[in-house]
Each structure stands twice: as C-alpha cells, then as structure tokens.
Design a protein around this motif. Structure first.
Motif, PDB file in Angstrom:
ATOM      1  N   ALA A 188      29.947  35.700 -17.204  1.00  0.00           N
ATOM      2  CA  ALA A 188      29.625  37.119 -17.353  1.00  0.00           C
ATOM      3  C   ALA A 188      29.130  37.776 -16.070  1.00  0.00           C
ATOM      4  O   ALA A 188      28.231  38.608 -16.095  1.00  0.00           O
ATOM      5  N   ASP A 189      29.736  37.420 -14.937  1.00  0.00           N
ATOM      6  CA  ASP A 189      29.403  38.095 -13.687  1.00  0.00           C
ATOM      7  C   ASP A 189      29.784  39.565 -13.820  1.00  0.00           C
ATOM      8  O   ASP A 189      30.935  39.885 -14.174  1.00  0.00           O
ATOM      9  N   PRO A 190      28.846  40.486 -13.574  1.00  0.00           N
ATOM     10  CA  PRO A 190      29.135  41.907 -13.790  1.00  0.00           C
ATOM     11  C   PRO A 190      30.344  42.426 -13.011  1.00  0.00           C
ATOM     12  O   PRO A 190      31.146  43.194 -13.557  1.00  0.00           O
ATOM     13  N   ALA A 191      30.502  42.019 -11.778  1.00  0.00           N
ATOM     14  CA  ALA A 191      31.622  42.522 -10.985  1.00  0.00           C
ATOM     15  C   ALA A 191      32.947  41.969 -11.490  1.00  0.00           C
ATOM     16  O   ALA A 191      33.924  42.704 -11.596  1.00  0.00           O
ATOM     17  N   ALA A 192      32.995  40.673 -11.804  1.00  0.00           N
ATOM     18  CA  ALA A 192      34.233  40.079 -12.313  1.00  0.00           C
ATOM     19  C   ALA A 192      34.591  40.691 -13.663  1.00  0.00           C
ATOM     20  O   ALA A 192      35.751  41.034 -13.913  1.00  0.00           O
ATOM     21  N   LEU A 193      33.596  40.851 -14.525  1.00  0.00           N
ATOM     22  CA  LEU A 193      33.867  41.459 -15.838  1.00  0.00           C
ATOM     23  C   LEU A 193      34.298  42.915 -15.701  1.00  0.00           C
ATOM     24  O   LEU A 193      35.132  43.391 -16.471  1.00  0.00           O
ATOM     25  N   SER A 194      33.759  43.603 -14.715  1.00  0.00           N
ATOM     26  CA  SER A 194      34.157  44.988 -14.474  1.00  0.00           C
ATOM     27  C   SER A 194      35.633  45.064 -14.097  1.00  0.00           C
ATOM     28  O   SER A 194      36.367  45.926 -14.586  1.00  0.00           O
ATOM     29  N   LEU A 195      36.074  44.144 -13.232  1.00  0.00           N
ATOM     30  CA  LEU A 195      37.489  44.118 -12.843  1.00  0.00           C
ATOM     31  C   LEU A 195      38.374  43.799 -14.038  1.00  0.00           C
ATOM     32  O   LEU A 195      39.424  44.416 -14.225  1.00  0.00           O
ATOM     33  N   ILE A 196      37.951  42.841 -14.857  1.00  0.00           N
ATOM     34  CA  ILE A 196      38.730  42.463 -16.036  1.00  0.00           C
ATOM     35  C   ILE A 196      38.776  43.621 -17.030  1.00  0.00           C
ATOM     36  O   ILE A 196      39.831  43.970 -17.555  1.00  0.00           O
ATOM     37  N   SER A 197      37.616  44.223 -17.256  1.00  0.00           N
ATOM     38  CA  SER A 197      37.493  45.279 -18.279  1.00  0.00           C
ATOM     39  C   SER A 197      38.294  46.524 -17.947  1.00  0.00           C
ATOM     40  O   SER A 197      38.560  47.346 -18.832  1.00  0.00           O
ATOM     41  N   ARG A 198      38.681  46.697 -16.700  1.00  0.00           N
ATOM     42  CA  ARG A 198      39.540  47.830 -16.340  1.00  0.00           C
ATOM     43  C   ARG A 198      40.896  47.728 -17.043  1.00  0.00           C
ATOM     44  O   ARG A 198      41.598  48.711 -17.167  1.00  0.00           O
TER      45      ARG A 198
END
Length: 193
Positions: free
Chosen positions: A164-174
């Motif tokens: 649940a790394d915020p930056a990695a999840l942000s990229l995925i969630s796009r």
C-alpha cells in the motif's frame, strides 16, 4: 529469497533498477518496482501482460507519470495533492505552458539537471528504499500464502498492492482499483495453475 525468483521476476527487479536510473532517482522506490514488473510482463507477452494492459497499466503510461513527478521527490506530494483533488501533473503542465519548461522546479530552487538520461548513479549498486524492500518481503509472503514454490512477477505485483505505498497505489488507481487489480492477478494465477 532471490533464488526463488523466476526469470521474469528477476528481470522485473533489474528493470526497476534501470528505470530508477533512467528517471535519475538515487534509490529504487516502490513505483520503480511497479514499473519494472509491468515492463517485464510486457516483454514476455504473457497473460499477465494482457491483464495489466487491459487494466490500463502499461510501462509507457507509468513511465510518463513518473517522469512528470521527478526523480526522488514529489511522489508523496503527488499522492497527497491527488487526495484533495489536485493533479500535480496538470499543475506542472500549466506552469510549463505559462512560464516555460522547468519553471516550477526553478522557482522551488531545484538544481539544474546535470546528468544524462541514464543516470544519477552510473553503474554500480543502487539501493532499495525501505518501501521497495517491503515489496520483496510481501512478495515472499504472497508466494508462501499461496503455497507456490517460486516468486513470480505476479507475486511482486501482489506485494506492491499489499504494501500500500501511496505513490504506487496512486499510479495504479489512475487506471484500475487496487482490489480489482488484485482479483485479476489472482484470477490469472489460478487459471494458470
């Protein structure tokens, strides 16, 4: 742990290091592991590659997002701003359009880039960040939980989602919801078993 990695998973880690260097980072971050895993899956033309592409996750898209974010900074800022509805990429484009390319970094007092496209640390070892190390540990946990005798690229991706790394999840969630991506990856693994 690395002896349990499949060839594709090893390529994922190598690609993560190459991507971190290309993006002028000083360490391998979770977002680089994500990009490396996606790139390795694409190069194998596997079912996983189809699942990732069908979910909107391609190395070209991820790389473009990461280039806009900068080498080691901005990942947390981008995720924090996105959580309140501000798209950092769009802000950068608007500032560049209004004041010229690189104006935002210049205003922040950022040093001009003196390195080439391939490198902050030419050759040699590039360290894993704490978050990237956690992904490797999580991938082992995912493999163990499934009773798999190996760690594949799928396990690395599941490790990213688990961490649940915020930056990695942000990229995925796009492109796709993390839980939906997890279900798709697990479905691919179950179908192959």
């Amino acid at each position: 742990m690395f002896e349990r990695f499949t060839q594709q998973a090893r390529q994922s880690v190598i690609s993560a290091q190459e991507e971190a260097r290309t993006l002028e980072a000083t360490q391998i971050l979770p977002v680089h592991v994500l990009l490396g895993a996606v790139a390795a899956a694409e190069s194998s033309d596997s079912r996983l590659a189809s699942v990732l592409a069908g979910s909107g996750l391609t190395s070209a898209r991820l790389r473009a997002h990461l280039r806009a974010m900068g080498p080691d900074s901005g990942y947390d800022d981008a995720a924090a701003l996105e959580s309140i509805g501000i798209d950092l990429d769009e802000v950068r484009r608007a500032v560049d359009a209004q004041f010229g390319e690189g104006a935002l970094e210049a205003a922040a007092g950022a040093a001009p880039r003196r390195r080439g496209l391939f490198g902050s640390l030419k050759g040699g070892h590039m360290p894993f960040s704490t978050g990237a190390k956690a992904i490797l540990t999580n991938s082992l946990r995912e493999s163990t939980a499934r009773k798999d005798g190996y760690i594949g690229t799928e396990h690395l991706l599941l490790g990213i989602l688990r961490g649940a790394d915020p930056a990695a999840l942000s990229l995925i969630s796009r492109h796709v919801g993390p839980e939906e991506l997890r279900a798709r990856i697990l479905g691919t693994m179950d179908a192959a078993a």
